[in-house]
Design an enzyme around this catalytic site. Structure first.
Site, mmCIF file in Angstrom:
data_model
loop_
_atom_site.group_PDB
_atom_site.id
_atom_site.type_symbol
_atom_site.label_atom_id
_atom_site.label_comp_id
_atom_site.label_asym_id
_atom_site.label_seq_id
_atom_site.Cartn_x
_atom_site.Cartn_y
_atom_site.Cartn_z
ATOM 1 N N LYS A 247 7.152 -22.910 -19.629
ATOM 2 C CA LYS A 247 6.140 -21.782 -19.395
ATOM 3 C C LYS A 247 5.154 -21.606 -20.527
ATOM 4 O O LYS A 247 3.840 -21.651 -20.346
ATOM 5 C CB LYS A 247 6.832 -20.352 -19.058
ATOM 6 C CG LYS A 247 5.849 -19.138 -18.699
ATOM 7 C CD LYS A 247 6.520 -17.835 -18.625
ATOM 8 C CE LYS A 247 7.176 -17.614 -17.366
ATOM 9 N NZ LYS A 247 7.819 -16.379 -17.528
ATOM 10 N N CYS B 292 8.391 -4.075 -7.778
ATOM 11 C CA CYS B 292 8.521 -2.694 -8.237
ATOM 12 C C CYS B 292 9.149 -1.906 -7.532
ATOM 13 O O CYS B 292 10.386 -1.215 -7.816
ATOM 14 C CB CYS B 292 7.546 -2.113 -9.108
ATOM 15 S SG CYS B 292 6.500 -3.537 -10.093
ATOM 16 N N LYS C 101 1.481 -8.048 -0.812
ATOM 17 C CA LYS C 101 0.209 -7.136 -0.735
ATOM 18 C C LYS C 101 -0.849 -8.492 -0.908
ATOM 19 O O LYS C 101 -0.538 -9.355 -1.457
ATOM 20 C CB LYS C 101 -0.009 -6.072 -1.683
ATOM 21 C CG LYS C 101 0.136 -6.350 -3.314
ATOM 22 C CD LYS C 101 0.013 -5.067 -3.846
ATOM 23 C CE LYS C 101 -0.558 -5.539 -5.250
ATOM 24 N NZ LYS C 101 -0.959 -4.183 -6.083
HETATM 25 C C1 UGA Z 1 3.340 -0.475 -8.288
HETATM 26 C C2 UGA Z 1 2.623 0.746 -8.843
HETATM 27 O O1 UGA Z 1 1.428 1.166 -7.899
HETATM 28 C C3 UGA Z 1 2.197 0.508 -10.239
HETATM 29 O O2 UGA Z 1 1.585 1.645 -10.544
HETATM 30 C C4 UGA Z 1 3.230 0.094 -11.061
HETATM 31 O O3 UGA Z 1 2.673 -0.223 -12.540
HETATM 32 C C5 UGA Z 1 3.932 -1.133 -10.525
HETATM 33 O O4 UGA Z 1 4.452 -0.903 -9.338
HETATM 34 C C6 UGA Z 1 5.052 -1.321 -11.253
HETATM 35 O O5 UGA Z 1 5.957 -0.521 -11.574
HETATM 36 O O6 UGA Z 1 4.808 -2.410 -12.227
HETATM 37 P P1 UGA Z 1 2.607 -2.846 -7.293
HETATM 38 O O7 UGA Z 1 4.037 -3.144 -7.063
HETATM 39 O O8 UGA Z 1 1.850 -4.029 -7.850
HETATM 40 O O9 UGA Z 1 2.425 -1.711 -7.959
HETATM 41 O O10 UGA Z 1 1.659 -2.611 -5.661
HETATM 42 P P2 UGA Z 1 1.420 -1.577 -5.031
HETATM 43 O O11 UGA Z 1 -0.016 -1.610 -4.894
HETATM 44 O O12 UGA Z 1 1.627 -0.221 -5.608
HETATM 45 O O13 UGA Z 1 1.953 -1.740 -3.529
HETATM 46 C C7 UGA Z 1 3.368 -1.735 -3.505
HETATM 47 C C8 UGA Z 1 3.648 -1.815 -2.104
HETATM 48 O O14 UGA Z 1 3.450 -0.550 -1.286
HETATM 49 C C9 UGA Z 1 2.938 -3.007 -1.328
HETATM 50 O O15 UGA Z 1 4.149 -3.702 -0.219
HETATM 51 C C10 UGA Z 1 1.954 -2.193 -0.272
HETATM 52 O O16 UGA Z 1 1.538 -2.821 0.731
HETATM 53 C C11 UGA Z 1 2.569 -1.157 -0.144
HETATM 54 N N1 UGA Z 1 1.728 0.141 0.128
HETATM 55 C C12 UGA Z 1 1.037 0.711 -0.805
HETATM 56 C C13 UGA Z 1 1.680 0.947 1.427
HETATM 57 O O17 UGA Z 1 2.269 0.287 2.301
HETATM 58 N N2 UGA Z 1 0.648 1.700 1.806
HETATM 59 C C14 UGA Z 1 -0.023 2.232 0.749
HETATM 60 O O18 UGA Z 1 -0.768 3.273 0.915
HETATM 61 C C15 UGA Z 1 0.069 1.693 -0.704
#
Ligand code: UGA
Length: 432
Positions: A35, A263, A323
């Site tokens: 890496k 996460c 996502k």
């Molecule tokens: C999430 C948090 O949003 C971040 O703030 C945090 O820093 C991160 O985890 C972490 O702990 O490192 P992430 O996992 O990249 O970020 O993605 P999200 O955009 O939060 O989505 C997570 C999941 O929830 C996805 O599967 C998405 O499709 C789902 N989701 C999100 C929904 O089904 N509905 C929504 O309204 C939003």
């Protein structure tokens, strides 16, 4: 400031690159020689929009470099960030802290003068104190303070999130450490980003509380979607009507196939485990974990019903990652839904703009080069991830390519009326 970033995975690499963009000199360290060699040669091991440009610019400016030697990076650093992985421990869901503790031992040996040691990885409450003990035991003479500085980046928009965060959270106990952390985030003071200084325990808990709360919001709206389907409501309207209440807010109220990613699944489980082990169980989060797990199965059954059984059928699947704008497949709903459909006798033809390579490590599917290639001659199409390129498909072309005009849209990216007009049998989430 001179910064050592221990761990060049997702959190470490994005944070290191963005901190160097703030003007600090950052060395990103990783034990993985391949890496580091790739990074040194200008390669980026993960897909994150904009990361390659930030890395290239900072490397060119001489502020960002990569090393396998932790000692070289830590010597003389003002701050040492621990950004190594904290996966779920197999079997019990507790966060596996072995990488964090191993890094602490190595950092202890490498410290040369005063430095703030910062936990950036998501770690359970109390970890920062344990890291402090490890360093003190290994090097009683070391001059350092501990701080907790959790990361709130979202995959796919991590660079923007780092440049313009809603807030920065720092947990530390001394003025000296506070001053170093304030200096590191000084560029954000200019944009008036709130910086929450608190204790290390509160800081560690804020991270889990925030992720768990967002998981609750998603799971709540998913259950409302189920109710809408039974009573003839529209979950998008329900979300909008709820979300306009300023106390609730309209974000994270999109119904879908359940949350995934690196996460929410891991952090909700770790919070449940911690809470149980200290005798303060979080029953809401426990329910959320169970409901979300179950939802992925339910979505597979929903597809099966929509197709009138899937045995011998070919299903075109658009989107595999958890996502859009990432190639990350960790805990993606597709990993539960598609094997279920295969076991029920379906052939899956799949396309994802970035995720096919990762997905192929976990699932044997018929991977296609673009959406239309996946659709050609299939019995129907399922949208699993809301990539932008799936939002404006040429509907007459889709209809002509499919054996029957059937679309199951688990992300609600089309409108029922529009799909009816285009002659599709259209099944979405929480809408009649
Ligand atoms: C999430 C948090 O949003 C971040 O703030 C945090 O820093 C991160 O985890 C972490 O702990 O490192 P992430 O996992 O990249 O970020 O993605 P999200 O955009 O939060 O989505 C997570 C999941 O929830 C996805 O599967 C998405 O499709 C789902 N989701 C999100 C929904 O089904 N509905 C929504 O309204 C939003």
């Amino acid at each position: 400031m001179r910064i050592a970033m221990i761990g060049s995975g997702y959190v470490g690499l994005v944070s290191g690159a963005c901190l160097s963009e703030f003007g600090h000199t950052v060395i990103c360290v990783d034990k993985d020689e391949k890496k580091i060699a790739a990074l040194q040669a200008g390669g980026i091991p993960i897909f994150e929009p904009g990361l390659d440009e930030v890395v290239a610019a900072s490397v060119k400016a001489g502020r960002l470099s990569f090393d396998t030697d932790l000692g070289r990076a830590v010597a003389g650093a003002d701050a040492v960030f621990i950004g190594v992985g904290t996966p779920s421990r197999r079997g019990d869901g507790h966060a596996d802290l072995s990488y964090v503790f191993a890094a602490a031992e190595e950092i202890a040996r490498a410290l040369t003068g005063y430095a703030v040691v910062v936990t950036k990885s998501t770690v359970p409450v109390g970890t920062s104190r344990k890291v402090e003990e490890i360093i003190k035991q290994a090097r009683p003479d070391a001059e350092f303070d501990m701080a907790s500085n959790p990361e709130f980046l979202r995959e796919g928009s991590a660079i923007e999130d780092f440049r313009r965060p809603d807030r920065v959270v720092v947990g530390c106990d001394t003025d000296r450490a506070r001053d170093v952390m304030r200096e590191i985030y000084r560029p954000l003071y200019l944009s008036e980003t709130p910086i929450v200084f608190t204790t290390r325990e509160s800081s560690e808990l804020i991270k889990y509380a925030a992720n768990a709360f967002l998981a609750v919001k998603i799971t709540f709206i998913n259950e409302m979607a189920d109710i809408c389907e039974k009573v003839g409501g529209d979950v998008q309207d329900v979300a909008r009507g709820m979300g306009l209440d300023g106390r609730i807010g309209n974000k994270f109220l999109h119904a879908g196939p359940g949350y995934g990613g690196s996460c929410f699944p891991k952090d909700t489980l770790a919070l449940v485990q911690t809470a149980q082990s200290i005798g303060a169980p979080t029953r809401i989060v426990e329910a959320v974990v169970a409901v979300n797990d179950r939802r992925k199965q339910d979505m597979a059954k929903k597809i099966e019903t929509a197709f009138g059984g899937v045995k011998g059928k070919t299903i075109a699947v658009l989107g595999l990652t958890f996502k859009p704008n990432t190639d990350d497949m960790r805990d993606a709903p597709s990993l539960v839904i598609l094997p279920y459909l295969q076991a029920a006798g379906a052939t899956i033809r799949a396309y994802d703009p970035e995720g096919c390579k990762e997905a192929a490590k976990h699932m044997q599917l018929d991977y296609r080069k673009d959406a239309y290639d996946a659709l050609d001659g299939a019995d129907g199409v399922v949208i699993l991830t809301e990539w932008n390129e799936f939002r404006a498909l040429d509907l007459p072309r889709v209809k002509a390519a499919l054996k029957q005009p059937l679309m199951v849209d688990l992300r609600n990216i089309y409108r029922p009326a529009q799909m009816a007009e285009a002659g599709f049998r259209y099944i979405s989430v929480g809408r009649a």
